[in-house]
Design an enzyme around this catalytic site. Structure first.
Site, short mmCIF file in Angstrom:
data_model
loop_
_atom_site.label_atom_id
_atom_site.label_comp_id
_atom_site.label_asym_id
_atom_site.label_seq_id
_atom_site.Cartn_x
_atom_site.Cartn_y
_atom_site.Cartn_z
N THR A 1 0.80 -1.23 0.00
CA THR A 1 0.00 0.00 0.00
C THR A 1 0.84 1.28 0.00
OG1 THR A 1 -0.18 -0.21 2.40
CG2 THR A 1 -2.02 -1.04 1.11
N TYR B 1 1.28 1.73 -8.21
CA TYR B 1 0.34 1.09 -7.27
C TYR B 1 -0.97 0.76 -7.98
CZ TYR B 1 -3.06 0.91 -3.38
OH TYR B 1 -4.07 0.56 -2.52
N1 LIG Z 1 -5.43 2.58 3.00
C1 LIG Z 1 -6.16 3.14 2.04
O1 LIG Z 1 -6.39 4.36 2.02
C2 LIG Z 1 -6.75 2.29 0.95
C3 LIG Z 1 -7.46 2.91 -0.07
C4 LIG Z 1 -8.01 2.13 -1.09
C5 LIG Z 1 -7.85 0.77 -1.07
N2 LIG Z 1 -7.13 0.18 -0.08
C6 LIG Z 1 -6.97 -1.27 -0.11
O2 LIG Z 1 -7.57 -1.80 1.05
C7 LIG Z 1 -6.88 -3.00 1.43
C8 LIG Z 1 -6.51 -2.93 2.89
O3 LIG Z 1 -5.69 -1.79 3.07
P1 LIG Z 1 -5.16 -1.37 4.50
O4 LIG Z 1 -5.32 0.10 4.61
O5 LIG Z 1 -5.71 -2.26 5.55
O6 LIG Z 1 -3.60 -1.67 4.28
P2 LIG Z 1 -2.43 -1.84 5.34
O7 LIG Z 1 -2.85 -1.31 6.67
O8 LIG Z 1 -1.20 -1.31 4.68
O9 LIG Z 1 -2.32 -3.43 5.48
C9 LIG Z 1 -1.81 -4.21 4.45
C10 LIG Z 1 -1.29 -5.47 5.09
O10 LIG Z 1 -0.78 -6.33 4.05
C11 LIG Z 1 0.32 -7.02 4.59
N3 LIG Z 1 1.18 -7.55 3.55
C12 LIG Z 1 2.09 -6.89 2.78
N4 LIG Z 1 2.71 -7.77 1.96
C13 LIG Z 1 2.20 -8.99 2.23
C14 LIG Z 1 2.43 -10.29 1.74
N5 LIG Z 1 3.35 -10.53 0.77
N6 LIG Z 1 1.72 -11.32 2.25
C15 LIG Z 1 0.80 -11.11 3.22
N7 LIG Z 1 0.53 -9.91 3.75
C16 LIG Z 1 1.23 -8.86 3.24
C17 LIG Z 1 1.02 -5.99 5.46
O11 LIG Z 1 1.80 -6.64 6.42
P3 LIG Z 1 3.28 -6.09 6.79
O12 LIG Z 1 3.06 -4.74 7.39
O13 LIG Z 1 3.80 -7.11 7.75
O14 LIG Z 1 4.04 -6.03 5.50
C18 LIG Z 1 -0.16 -5.24 6.08
O15 LIG Z 1 -0.51 -5.77 7.33
C19 LIG Z 1 -5.71 -3.12 0.46
O16 LIG Z 1 -6.05 -4.00 -0.58
C20 LIG Z 1 -5.53 -1.73 -0.09
O17 LIG Z 1 -4.96 -1.75 -1.38
C21 LIG Z 1 -6.58 0.91 0.94
#
Ligand SMILES: NC(=O)c1ccc[n+]([C@@H]2O[C@H](COP(=O)([O-])OP(=O)(O)OC[C@H]3O[C@@H](n4cnc5c(N)ncnc54)[C@H](OP(=O)(O)O)[C@@H]3O)[C@@H](O)[C@H]2O)c1
Length: 274
Positions: free
Chosen positions: A55, A118
């Site tokens: 992300t 991204y």
């Molecule tokens: N945040 C936003 O504003 C936003 C907006 C639109 C869409 N989204 C989408 O919403 C979803 C959830 O986002 P979020 O905000 O919860 O993201 P987040 O807090 O960054 O969490 C993403 C998680 O994915 C894990 N991860 C990274 N690489 C990995 C791998 N190879 N295998 C397994 N886990 C892995 C990370 O763990 P580590 O930290 O240990 O690497 C982290 O815990 C994502 O699909 C994102 O693209 C987010």
């Protein structure tokens, strides 16, 4: 059991809090780019909701290969493993798959056109998941209790600075990860025919408007938040000017619209900001 890869992130943590059936897996417990680990993780699953993602939007500009592994290859592996076993699979995607130059809310069927690494990698992930019969839910502007996010950053800046300048020419819909988590669990119950959906907090604002609301929730003077433009804050990855996603397909599928973003912020603030 609902297996949640990426279970320690913002959304994954709120899914774990929302249902005792959720088994949230950290990236150390399940690396979604590891085919053998993915196959093993879905064996005992009744459903999978993938919250794992790369992300870091700016870092992805110079690290697209790794972002592609996590955002496209991993979801493809999960979707295929679930399809093979007849396990429902839900994947989360982003407004960054669009060009961000629209003047009305994006429908799921609108043409994509990512402007960032991204966004390209997330779009490739969507394609793999949809091809395998999974659900893709695009969301935007997510914040929650876990990890760092815009709300927490602005709350910190409120305590450190007299004024804060925030961009007023990017429009979107703030989304509390707890509300999205509830929506994803409802999707698994209803299992709508429509496979590509949008889910964000209701209504829209700019980052400036969002920050003024955060200050209000903190009991601070919102006039301390000053508007500026995207040009004032150049970033490695260009930010979409318009990120509003239409929730019409979500509602038409019988799913409950997520609460209005302003109400969600107030509920979040009561629990986590004061
Ligand atoms: N945040 C936003 O504003 C936003 C907006 C639109 C869409 N989204 C989408 O919403 C979803 C959830 O986002 P979020 O905000 O919860 O993201 P987040 O807090 O960054 O969490 C993403 C998680 O994915 C894990 N991860 C990274 N690489 C990995 C791998 N190879 N295998 C397994 N886990 C892995 C990370 O763990 P580590 O930290 O240990 O690497 C982290 O815990 C994502 O699909 C994102 O693209 C987010």
């Amino acid at each position: 059991m609902i297996v949640v890869p990426g279970g320690r992130g913002q959304l994954g943590s709120d899914l774990a809090a929302a249902s005792p059936e959720v088994r949230a897996l950290s990236s150390a417990e399940l690396d979604v780019t590891d085919p053998a680990a993915v196959a093993e993780a879905v064996v005992a699953a009744d459903a999978v909701i993938n919250c794992a993602a790369y992300t870091a939007v700016d870092a992805a500009e110079t690290d697209e290969d790794r972002a592609f592994q996590v955002n496209a290859v991993g979801p493809g592996l999960l979707a295929a493993a679930c399809a093979e076993r007849g396990v429902p699979f839900v994947h989360v995607s982003t407004d960054y798959v669009f060009a961000g130059d629209a003047n009305r809310p994006y429908e799921p069927t609108d043409p994509t056109g990512p402007k960032t690494a991204y966004g390209r990698t997330k779009l490739a992930g969507e394609e793999r998941v949809l091809a395998a019969g999974g659900w893709v839910v695009r969301t935007a502007w997510v914040y929650g209790a876990t990890g760092n996010n815009f709300v927490k950053t602005m709350a910190r800046l409120e305590s450190e600075r007299d004024t804060v300048s925030v961009v007023d020419d990017q429009r979107g819909s703030p989304t509390w990860s707890a509300d999205l988590a509830a929506g994803l669990l409802q999707l698994l119950e209803i299992r709508p025919a429509q496979r590509l959906l949008h889910a964000t907090g209701g209504g829209d604002t700019t980052w400036f408007g969002f920050t003024r609301a955060i200050f209000e929730e903190l009991g601070a003077d919102p006039a301390r938040v000053l508007p500026c433009t995207t040009a004032d804050f150049p970033r490695p990855a260009p930010r979409p000017a318009y990120s509003v996603l239409s929730g019409k397909a979500w509602a038409d599928a019988g799913l409950t619209p997520l609460p209005a973003w302003r109400d969600a912020l107030a509920r979040f603030a009561r629990l986590h900001l004061r």
